[in-house]
Design a protein around this motif. Structure first.
Motif, mmCIF file in Angstrom:
data_model
loop_
_atom_site.group_PDB
_atom_site.id
_atom_site.type_symbol
_atom_site.label_atom_id
_atom_site.label_comp_id
_atom_site.label_asym_id
_atom_site.label_seq_id
_atom_site.Cartn_x
_atom_site.Cartn_y
_atom_site.Cartn_z
ATOM 1 N N SER A 23 7.824 -14.176 3.315
ATOM 2 C CA SER A 23 7.167 -14.582 2.071
ATOM 3 C C SER A 23 5.892 -15.386 2.325
ATOM 4 C CB SER A 23 8.137 -15.346 1.179
ATOM 5 O OG SER A 23 8.453 -16.587 1.736
ATOM 6 N N ASP A 52 2.256 -14.253 0.942
ATOM 7 C CA ASP A 52 1.362 -15.111 0.142
ATOM 8 C C ASP A 52 0.003 -15.274 0.821
ATOM 9 O OD1 ASP A 52 3.161 -15.490 -1.901
ATOM 10 O OD2 ASP A 52 3.963 -17.352 -1.112
ATOM 11 N N TRP A 110 0.842 -7.764 -3.782
ATOM 12 C CA TRP A 110 1.273 -9.158 -3.559
ATOM 13 C C TRP A 110 1.993 -9.699 -4.795
ATOM 14 C CZ3 TRP A 110 -2.238 -13.604 -5.162
ATOM 15 C CH2 TRP A 110 -1.640 -14.841 -4.902
ATOM 16 N N LEU A 111 1.349 -9.575 -5.962
ATOM 17 C CA LEU A 111 1.932 -10.116 -7.191
ATOM 18 C C LEU A 111 3.266 -9.434 -7.508
ATOM 19 C CD1 LEU A 111 -1.300 -10.478 -9.374
ATOM 20 C CD2 LEU A 111 -0.043 -12.281 -8.177
ATOM 21 N N ALA A 112 3.340 -8.114 -7.262
ATOM 22 C CA ALA A 112 4.574 -7.378 -7.565
ATOM 23 C C ALA A 112 5.697 -7.754 -6.597
ATOM 24 C CB ALA A 112 4.313 -5.876 -7.517
ATOM 25 N N SER A 152 5.316 -6.216 1.317
ATOM 26 C CA SER A 152 5.329 -4.871 0.746
ATOM 27 C C SER A 152 4.452 -3.944 1.582
ATOM 28 C CB SER A 152 4.804 -4.962 -0.689
ATOM 29 O OG SER A 152 4.290 -3.733 -1.099
ATOM 30 N N ARG A 168 6.026 -10.649 -4.905
ATOM 31 C CA ARG A 168 6.289 -12.091 -4.786
ATOM 32 C C ARG A 168 7.722 -12.456 -5.152
ATOM 33 N NH1 ARG A 168 2.890 -16.619 -7.054
ATOM 34 N NH2 ARG A 168 3.960 -17.746 -5.430
ATOM 35 N N LYS A 169 8.243 -11.825 -6.226
ATOM 36 C CA LYS A 169 9.586 -12.160 -6.689
ATOM 37 C C LYS A 169 10.633 -11.848 -5.614
ATOM 38 C CE LYS A 169 12.073 -12.168 -11.013
ATOM 39 N NZ LYS A 169 12.782 -11.233 -11.856
ATOM 40 N N GLY A 170 10.456 -10.706 -4.934
ATOM 41 C CA GLY A 170 11.396 -10.331 -3.881
ATOM 42 C C GLY A 170 11.178 -11.086 -2.576
ATOM 43 N N ARG A 171 10.042 -11.813 -2.459
ATOM 44 C CA ARG A 171 9.719 -12.634 -1.285
ATOM 45 C C ARG A 171 9.743 -11.853 0.025
ATOM 46 N NH1 ARG A 171 9.707 -17.949 -2.145
ATOM 47 N NH2 ARG A 171 10.429 -18.452 -0.057
#
Ligand code: HEM
Length: 117
Positions: free
Chosen positions: A97, A101, A23-25, A33, A27-30
């Protein structure tokens, strides 16, 4: 705790790491994964095996906390549902996204239930 129980617990902890770390990795790409999706699936399988093994090996007269287990199962089903919805939406090039989240926050919630209850 026998060897099998320890191995499944390690897989359970790696599944948790996949959800929260994935999730944390991501998040930037929205975008949802695959790491989160597989982690969410793994938690239900490994969690239920852990319950079965704990039930089979517990001391006479002691009982498992099935309220806690039920809440963890409920949260884990919600996490996997968001993960699968996000995966399907990402495949159709729709926004995933929010689902990402929601799955990540649900994973953290289950860590809190596991560790603090
Ligand atoms: C998002 C899903 C989940 C996450 C993030 C998660 C997280 C964790 C963590 C961090 C632990 C280690 C801390 C502890 O021993 O209390 C743990 C243990 C455990 N979890 Fe989960 N869990 C999830 C889903 C489930 C499910 C669905 C079940 C069963 C229905 C389950 C059953 C267990 C059991 C029985 C243990 C204790 C293992 C032992 O010490 O014998 N978990 N979980």
């Amino acid at each position: 705790m026998d060897v099998l129980q320890k191995i499944i617990l390690v897989l359970h902890l790696l599944g948790m790491a996949a959800i929260v770390g994935g999730w944390l990795a991501a998040r930037k790409g929205r975008t949802m994964s695959e790491v989160v999706v597989w982690g969410a699936r793994a938690q239900i399988v490994t969690g239920l095996i852990l319950v079965g093994l704990a039930e089979a090996t517990k001391d006479e007269g002691s009982a498992l906390n099935y309220t806690k287990i039920g809440i963890k199962l409920l949260v884990a089903v919600i996490v996997v549902a968001f993960a699968e919805i996000g995966r399907a939406r990402a495949k159709r090039n729709e926004s995933s996204s929010t689902a990402l989240d929601a799955a990540g926050i649900g994973g953290v919630l289950n860590v809190l239930v596991a560790a603090l209850w």
